[in-house]
Design a protein around this motif. Structure first.
Motif, PDB file in Angstrom:
ATOM      1  N   PHE A  96       9.215   6.122 -26.552  1.00 49.64           N
ATOM      2  CA  PHE A  96       8.161   7.039 -26.084  1.00 49.64           C
ATOM      3  C   PHE A  96       8.805   8.154 -25.279  1.00 49.64           C
ATOM      4  O   PHE A  96       9.751   7.918 -24.539  1.00 49.64           O
ATOM      5  CB  PHE A  96       7.144   6.293 -25.215  1.00 49.64           C
ATOM      6  CG  PHE A  96       6.476   5.156 -25.940  1.00 49.64           C
ATOM      7  CD1 PHE A  96       5.445   5.399 -26.837  1.00 49.64           C
ATOM      8  CD2 PHE A  96       6.899   3.850 -25.737  1.00 49.64           C
ATOM      9  CE1 PHE A  96       4.843   4.350 -27.520  1.00 49.64           C
ATOM     10  CE2 PHE A  96       6.303   2.800 -26.410  1.00 49.64           C
ATOM     11  CZ  PHE A  96       5.272   3.044 -27.308  1.00 49.64           C
ATOM     12  N   ASP A 119      -1.652   4.646 -24.021  1.00 46.27           N
ATOM     13  CA  ASP A 119      -1.044   3.941 -22.895  1.00 46.27           C
ATOM     14  C   ASP A 119       0.084   4.714 -22.214  1.00 46.27           C
ATOM     15  O   ASP A 119       1.225   4.267 -22.164  1.00 46.27           O
ATOM     16  CB  ASP A 119      -0.541   2.554 -23.361  1.00 46.27           C
ATOM     17  CG  ASP A 119      -0.190   1.645 -22.186  1.00 46.27           C
ATOM     18  OD1 ASP A 119      -0.698   1.895 -21.083  1.00 46.27           O
ATOM     19  OD2 ASP A 119       0.590   0.695 -22.379  1.00 46.27           O
ATOM     20  N   HIS A 120      -0.239   5.882 -21.696  1.00 48.12           N
ATOM     21  CA  HIS A 120       0.724   6.665 -20.909  1.00 48.12           C
ATOM     22  C   HIS A 120       0.082   7.116 -19.598  1.00 48.12           C
ATOM     23  O   HIS A 120      -1.144   7.140 -19.477  1.00 48.12           O
ATOM     24  CB  HIS A 120       1.146   7.945 -21.639  1.00 48.12           C
ATOM     25  CG  HIS A 120       1.767   7.729 -22.968  1.00 48.12           C
ATOM     26  ND1 HIS A 120       3.030   7.221 -23.128  1.00 48.12           N
ATOM     27  CD2 HIS A 120       1.292   7.967 -24.217  1.00 48.12           C
ATOM     28  CE1 HIS A 120       3.322   7.160 -24.422  1.00 48.12           C
ATOM     29  NE2 HIS A 120       2.284   7.596 -25.109  1.00 48.12           N
ATOM     30  N   CYS A 167       6.235   8.535 -16.871  1.00 48.25           N
ATOM     31  CA  CYS A 167       5.092   7.794 -17.403  1.00 48.25           C
ATOM     32  C   CYS A 167       5.172   6.379 -16.837  1.00 48.25           C
ATOM     33  O   CYS A 167       6.195   5.706 -17.017  1.00 48.25           O
ATOM     34  CB  CYS A 167       5.150   7.772 -18.925  1.00 48.25           C
ATOM     35  SG  CYS A 167       4.099   6.496 -19.658  1.00 48.25           S
ATOM     36  N   HIS A 170       5.897   3.469 -19.373  1.00 41.37           N
ATOM     37  CA  HIS A 170       7.148   3.600 -20.132  1.00 41.37           C
ATOM     38  C   HIS A 170       8.311   4.147 -19.306  1.00 41.37           C
ATOM     39  O   HIS A 170       9.320   4.575 -19.869  1.00 41.37           O
ATOM     40  CB  HIS A 170       6.913   4.474 -21.376  1.00 41.37           C
ATOM     41  CG  HIS A 170       5.813   3.941 -22.241  1.00 41.37           C
ATOM     42  ND1 HIS A 170       4.729   4.700 -22.620  1.00 41.37           N
ATOM     43  CD2 HIS A 170       5.638   2.707 -22.772  1.00 41.37           C
ATOM     44  CE1 HIS A 170       3.917   3.942 -23.351  1.00 41.37           C
ATOM     45  NE2 HIS A 170       4.432   2.742 -23.456  1.00 41.37           N
TER      46      HIS A 170
HETATM   47 CU   LIG Z   1       4.358   6.592 -21.799  1.00 42.28          CU
END
Ligand SMILES: [Cu+2]
Length: 267
Positions: A96, A119-120, A167, A170
């Protein structure tokens, strides 16, 4: 006398009957939502937003970019992207990433972060969020929520300087980016550019942890690019971001794949 006393104490008890309807009015007011209307009239409650304001801490999320009002049209766009194919051998495993990963904006510009994959978050490196502060001193701690896939989040960059962002979900996989706001000369570089050792290395940390807890992980190798490696690439040098404009993620990935390519040109 005692009879009189009795009659006076009896009277209020019979007269108190008419007051019961007044008490029953309260649930009625509540049912009509009159209490709620009063608090709405006193201003925006916590968590609500003015439709034309980008919140300094929480930005401006939209489920659909077409919902962005005319007054908040963005000056730049960044994709929150995911790898579309399996990584090649020798390349860092970038699952990502932000694309572009380096961006130059003017003070007051609005950036749209588009959630192409789920999902960030877009989060500032800030002491109040648990990391070394790597945004201008006047910048508040800020973060997007996790916006639904296909949605977007707007943020206005009001303070000149260098903003390092990550993020949340991630971060450990090296999903970070740098925004340079305004014209920042080399002698105005913030001190935190000189302390990359404060950026989480993750790779070393996890290799050490894995070795501690199992003999079978003795030769484990962290294959993801670390935030520290990414921020110290020449592609994310603030001068280069200002000179060359948006830095595509591929520039950082290629540099990390073969660091010798960068050093041999200067030798
Ligand atoms: Cu992310």
């Amino acid at each position: 006398m005692p009879q009189n006393m009795d009659s006076t104490t009896e009277e209020p008890t019979t007269e108190s009957i008419p007051t019961t309807p007044a008490l029953e009015r309260r649930p009625l007011l509540k049912a009509l939502g009159i209490g709620a209307a009063v608090s709405l009239g006193s201003g925006l409650a916590a968590g609500e937003r003015d439709n034309d304001e980008i919140h300094p801490n929480y930005g401006y999320p939209v489920q659909n970019p077409s919902d962005i009002p005319e007054s908040l049209q963005p000056n730049h766009e960044v994709q929150l992207a995911g790898a579309e194919s399996a990584p090649e051998p020798g390349m860092p495993v970038s699952l990502f990433f932000f694309d572009p990963i380096g961006l130059h904006v003017n003070s007051g510009d609005i950036v749209q972060f588009t959630f192409n994959t789920p999902d960030h978050t877009v989060t500032a490196y800030h002491e109040a969020i648990g990391f070394q502060q790597r945004v201008p001193a006047e910048a508040p701690p800020f973060s997007s929520p996790i916006v639904t896939q296909g949605g977007a989040w707007l943020y206005r960059f009001d303070h000149e300087g260098v903003y390092d962002l990550y993020c949340g979900p991630h971060h450990i996989l090296g999903m970070v980016m740098r925004v340079v706001v305004g014209d920042v000369a080399e002698d105005e570089y913030p001190d935190y550019l000189e302390t990359p050792e404060e950026i989480p290395p993750f790779g070393e940390e996890f290799e050490n942890l894995l070795v501690q807890f199992s003999d079978e992980t003795e030769n484990v190798e962290w294959v993801f690019p670390t935030p520290r490696e990414i921020f110290t690439t020449s592609a994310l040098d603030p001068a280069r971001i200002q000179d060359e404009g948006p830095v595509p993620y591929s520039a950082v990935r290629d540099e990390l794949a073969d660091p010798r390519a960068e050093t041999t040109t200067t030798q």
